[in-house]
Design a protein around this motif. Structure first.
Motif, PDB file in Angstrom:
ATOM      1  N   ASN A  87       1.018  -1.112   0.020  1.00 17.84           N
ATOM      2  CA  ASN A  87       0.035   0.139  -0.042  1.00 17.84           C
ATOM      3  C   ASN A  87       1.030   1.336  -0.114  1.00 17.84           C
ATOM      4  O   ASN A  87       1.489   1.758   0.981  1.00 17.84           O
ATOM      5  CB  ASN A  87      -0.902   0.040   1.230  1.00 17.84           C
ATOM      6  N   ASN A  89       0.348   4.428  -0.491  1.00 19.53           N
ATOM      7  CA  ASN A  89      -0.223   5.320   0.269  1.00 19.53           C
ATOM      8  C   ASN A  89       0.337   5.428   1.675  1.00 19.53           C
ATOM      9  O   ASN A  89       0.442   6.732   2.119  1.00 19.53           O
ATOM     10  CB  ASN A  89      -1.664   5.572   0.371  1.00 19.53           C
ATOM     11  N   ASN A  90       0.594   4.313   2.433  1.00 21.03           N
ATOM     12  CA  ASN A  90       0.842   4.338   3.842  1.00 21.03           C
ATOM     13  C   ASN A  90       2.371   3.695   4.010  1.00 21.03           C
ATOM     14  O   ASN A  90       2.741   3.546   5.262  1.00 21.03           O
ATOM     15  CB  ASN A  90      -0.066   3.767   4.618  1.00 21.03           C
ATOM     16  N   ILE A 110       7.091   0.734  12.487  1.00 20.80           N
ATOM     17  CA  ILE A 110       6.295   0.562  11.127  1.00 20.80           C
ATOM     18  C   ILE A 110       5.339  -0.624  11.654  1.00 20.80           C
ATOM     19  O   ILE A 110       5.837  -1.668  11.873  1.00 20.80           O
ATOM     20  CB  ILE A 110       6.692   0.562  10.063  1.00 20.80           C
ATOM     21  N   ARG A 112       2.285  -3.453  10.666  1.00 24.04           N
ATOM     22  CA  ARG A 112       1.412  -3.869   9.446  1.00 24.04           C
ATOM     23  C   ARG A 112       0.807  -5.236   9.962  1.00 24.04           C
ATOM     24  O   ARG A 112       1.240  -5.997  10.589  1.00 24.04           O
ATOM     25  CB  ARG A 112       2.300  -4.145   8.032  1.00 24.04           C
ATOM     26  N   PRO A 147      -5.608  -2.199   8.373  1.00 22.76           N
ATOM     27  CA  PRO A 147      -5.223  -1.208   9.259  1.00 22.76           C
ATOM     28  C   PRO A 147      -4.722  -1.737  10.505  1.00 22.76           C
ATOM     29  O   PRO A 147      -4.010  -1.159  11.312  1.00 22.76           O
ATOM     30  CB  PRO A 147      -6.411  -0.066   9.297  1.00 22.76           C
TER      31      PRO A 147
END
Length: 177
Positions: A87, A89-90, A110, A112, A147
């Motif tokens: 992804n 975007n993030n 980070i 995920r 998310p």
């Protein structure tokens, strides 16, 4: 002949400086007090970041291929790979990832979470050379990023992989333990 060898060696040094790679190493302890050796190798020339954990029988790896937009999590102790589309975007770009590792961002900064499907990847070669290299010959499953960890329904379980600055939860009906 000596001039040719010197020229080739000089070109190799120049190539390394132009297409800089960054390697970070960390030695720490796991929850049981065993030594865990971790590395992150970031290659700006190939646009690939490789995370490695050397923890005896539970060693694992991850490849982030920015060219193909794919991420692979390799668990050799289970002889499986889990792949997902990045992804963008993030997920930090390769320069941001490099900066985070160099600046000593907090461990596992980070996070995920992925839901592993029972769908097998039919042809790993189509996912790019770095993913093929890490997953070739292994059962490889598709995963979808969420998310936060997906709800545990119907016997699903999660496995956590802590790759230096990357904390990963792999959840699904597939046994990853």
């Amino acid at each position: 002949m000596k001039t040719l060898i010197f020229a080739i060696a000089s070109l190799g040094l120049l190539t390394d400086s132009v297409f800089a790679s960054n390697a970070i190493q960390l030695i720490n302890k796991d929850n049981q007090g065993s030594t865990v050796y971790q590395t992150v190798n970031i290659n700006h020339h190939t646009n690939v970041a490789a995370f490695n954990i050397y923890a005896g029988p539970h060693s694992s790896n991850a490849i982030v291929d920015y060219n193909s937009g794919m991420i692979a999590y390799h668990m050799p102790y289970k002889r499986i790979c889990v792949v997902s589309r990045m992804n963008r975007n993030n997920f930090p770009n390769i320069s941001q990832l490099d900066q985070m590792t160099n600046e000593g961002h907090p461990i596992h900064s980070i996070s995920r979470s992925y839901g592993i499907s029972r769908q097998l990847v039919s042809n790993v070669a189509t996912l790019g050379a770095p993913i093929q290299a890490i997953c070739r010959g292994l059962t490889t499953y598709w995963a979808t990023e969420y998310p936060r960890p997906p709800p545990l329904v119907g016997g699903r379980a999660c496995a956590g992989i802590n790759l230096l600055i990357l904390n990963v939860n792999l959840c699904g009906g597939v046994s990853v333990f």
